[in-house]
Design a protein around this motif. Structure first.
Motif, short mmCIF file in Angstrom:
data_model
loop_
_atom_site.label_atom_id
_atom_site.label_comp_id
_atom_site.label_asym_id
_atom_site.label_seq_id
_atom_site.Cartn_x
_atom_site.Cartn_y
_atom_site.Cartn_z
N UNK A 193 0.82 -1.22 0.00
CA UNK A 193 0.00 0.00 0.00
C UNK A 193 0.86 1.26 0.00
N UNK A 194 2.10 1.13 0.47
CA UNK A 194 3.02 2.28 0.48
C UNK A 194 4.30 1.87 -0.25
N UNK A 195 4.13 1.34 -1.46
CA UNK A 195 5.29 0.76 -2.16
C UNK A 195 6.37 1.80 -2.42
N UNK A 196 5.95 3.08 -2.53
CA UNK A 196 6.92 4.15 -2.76
C UNK A 196 7.96 4.25 -1.65
N UNK A 197 7.61 3.78 -0.47
CA UNK A 197 8.54 3.87 0.67
C UNK A 197 9.62 2.79 0.61
N UNK A 198 9.42 1.79 -0.24
CA UNK A 198 10.40 0.71 -0.35
C UNK A 198 10.48 -0.12 0.92
N UNK A 199 11.62 -0.82 1.09
CA UNK A 199 11.81 -1.65 2.29
C UNK A 199 12.25 -0.76 3.44
N UNK A 200 11.58 -0.90 4.58
CA UNK A 200 11.98 -0.13 5.77
C UNK A 200 12.63 -1.13 6.73
N UNK A 201 13.87 -0.82 7.12
CA UNK A 201 14.63 -1.82 7.87
C UNK A 201 14.95 -1.35 9.28
N UNK A 202 14.88 -2.27 10.21
CA UNK A 202 15.34 -2.01 11.56
C UNK A 202 15.86 -3.35 12.12
N UNK A 203 16.10 -3.40 13.42
CA UNK A 203 16.57 -4.68 13.95
C UNK A 203 15.99 -4.89 15.34
N UNK A 204 16.14 -6.11 15.82
CA UNK A 204 15.60 -6.43 17.15
C UNK A 204 16.27 -5.62 18.25
N UNK A 205 17.46 -5.08 17.94
CA UNK A 205 18.17 -4.27 18.95
C UNK A 205 17.65 -2.84 18.97
N UNK A 206 16.83 -2.49 18.00
CA UNK A 206 16.41 -1.09 17.90
C UNK A 206 14.88 -0.97 17.85
N UNK A 207 14.24 -1.39 18.93
CA UNK A 207 12.78 -1.33 18.95
C UNK A 207 12.28 -0.08 19.65
N UNK A 208 12.49 1.06 18.99
CA UNK A 208 11.97 2.32 19.54
C UNK A 208 11.14 2.99 18.45
N UNK A 248 9.60 8.61 13.82
CA UNK A 248 8.79 9.15 12.74
C UNK A 248 9.13 8.52 11.39
N UNK A 249 10.43 8.36 11.14
CA UNK A 249 10.86 7.84 9.84
C UNK A 249 10.34 6.42 9.61
N UNK A 250 10.05 5.71 10.69
CA UNK A 250 9.61 4.32 10.55
C UNK A 250 8.19 4.24 9.99
N UNK A 251 7.44 5.36 10.01
CA UNK A 251 6.10 5.42 9.41
C UNK A 251 5.20 4.31 9.91
N UNK A 252 4.56 3.61 8.97
CA UNK A 252 3.59 2.56 9.34
C UNK A 252 4.25 1.40 10.09
N UNK A 253 5.57 1.21 9.92
CA UNK A 253 6.21 0.06 10.56
C UNK A 253 6.28 0.20 12.08
#
Ligand code: GLA
Length: 399
Positions: free
Chosen positions: A73-88, A91-96
């Motif tokens: 639904x937000x394909x323009x945003x591409x893949x949004x990546x984070x890790x289990x060490x960074x669960x905060x 804003x940049x994370x958007x819908x994720x």
């Protein structure tokens, strides 16, 4: 339809994440509330149901700790990546922030993920419609974690974890209704939930010769969340004032007579109206479920109409868009009942419409809305569906 969706998910998953080895497919519904609005944080009753539209997910475990998210639904945003060490939340994370919040909430409850995941989502709930796309993503994520990693959590707990993550991670002070309706959905049934103690009952919704029609106002919501929290505090303050004269835990503990006898204790006229809505809406919900059990759909419809008037005049969460949709709906022959649904301030309305009147309903209400508001509303004839489910995936034993 579902077959096409599966193919679409797998094809896109392969394009985004390389291949489909070990992928599982899932679904969690959206929800619509038939009656019982702004009662769930006042210890009252609600009567929502899950829909057959919702959020689809394609997910697999990774060998490292990365979390990679992609939404069709937000394909323009591409893949949004984070890790289990960074669960905060950020804003940049958007819908994720929604799936991240649930992963964080599982860890808070002692269920830490042993590895990361690749996650692809595709929702067919209309955008920003107030049909709970965020709660759908939360419950979907919880269900995925339970299924993929073998955590022992009930669907009721998934609802509570979803709400916990929305409150604590995403900062929205919502009640339990949306996550509960989604996690506990049952085909053909609405859920009569007492939010005071989470006891519930499934009620079959048999609308012989009529359907549930949702009209989406397409109003962009802005102030919604802050007004939502404002209504909550107004109710909390009114409750504190009432507690000086009557022994209650929540506004939902009062009936109409007890409220009228004691509302003089509330110092401010606005707060009297807010509390009056919470009390009367709770009572209406109980009456509406009774009417449905008696097959008195006409009474159910009248109570829906009264609910809207109360949300418009006493709770003040409707606005010209929702009022136009509802007031135009009331003019159409064959409309059994119509009201705003969800938080309000935009979003959508829910109407019970006789089969033979649906075309006229969409035509008439759509035309009047366009003329008055200046842009179009969208209409959806919906079905009541079940809760979250795995649609496809390997049956291998979890290591
Ligand atoms: C939103 C919230 C729910 C509920 C409704 C209003 O959907 O998420 O908890 O309070 O508004 O009934």
């Amino acid at each position: 339809m579902v077959k096409n969706m599966k193919e679409k998910l797998l094809k896109t998953f392969a394009e985004v994440f390389g291949d489909t080895e070990g992928v599982r497919l899932y679904f969690a519904p959206g929800r619509v509330n038939l009656i019982g609005e702004h009662t769930d944080y006042n210890g009252g009753h609600v009567f929502p149901c899950a829909l057959t539209i919702g959020t689809y997910g394609a997910v697999r475990k990774r060998e490292d700790n990365k979390l990679r998210f992609y939404s069709m639904n937000f394909s323009g945003l591409g893949v949004i990546e984070t890790s289990l060490e960074d669960l905060t939340p950020c804003k940049e994370a958007g819908w994720t922030n929604y799936p991240k919040g649930v992963i964080w909430a599982f860890a808070e409850k002692g269920m830490k993920l042993p590895c990361g995941m690749d996650v692809l989502l595709n929702g067919n709930i209309p955008n920003g419609s107030g049909l709970s796309s965020s709660a759908s993503v939360e419950v979907l994520t919880g269900f995925v974690l339970k299924d993929l990693f073998g955590f022992s959590v009930s669907n009721k707990e998934l609802a509570l974890i979803g709400q916990f993550s929305e409150n604590q991670f995403n900062g929205v002070n919502c009640g339990i209704m949306d996550q509960f309706a989604i996690a506990m959905g049952k085909e053909g049934h609405a859920i009569f939930l007492d939010t005071a103690d989470l006891s519930y009952e499934y009620a079959p919704v048999k609308l012989a010769g009529a359907k549930i029609v949702i009209a989406c106002s397409n109003k962009k919501r802005g102030l919604g969340d802050s007004k939502y929290n404002e209504r909550r505090s107004e109710c909390e303050e009114a409750l504190r004032e009432l507690q000086a004269v009557v022994d209650v835990k929540a506004l939902g503990d009062l009936d109409e007579a007890a409220f009228e006898a004691n509302c003089g204790a509330i110092a401010d006229e606005v707060r009297v109206r807010r509390a009056r809505h919470a009390v009367y809406e709770n009572r209406r919900t109980i009456k509406a479920v009774e009417a449905l059990k008696q097959n008195d759909i006409a009474l159910f419809g009248r109570l829906m109409n009264e609910s809207h008037v109360s949300l418009r005049d006493d709770y003040e969460v409707t606005g010209i868009e929702l009022d136009t949709l509802v007031e135009e709906a009331w003019k159409v022959d064959g409309v059994i009942g119509s009201r705003m649904t969800g938080a309000g301030f935009g979003g959508c309305t829910v109407s019970l419409v006789k089969d033979e009147a649906i075309d006229a309903f969409i035509g008439q209400v759509g035309k009047a809305y366009q003329e008055k508001i200046g842009y179009a509303a969208d209409f959806y004839v919906v079905e009541i569906g079940g809760g979250p489910a795995r649609l496809m995936g390997s049956e291998e034993k979890e290591s």
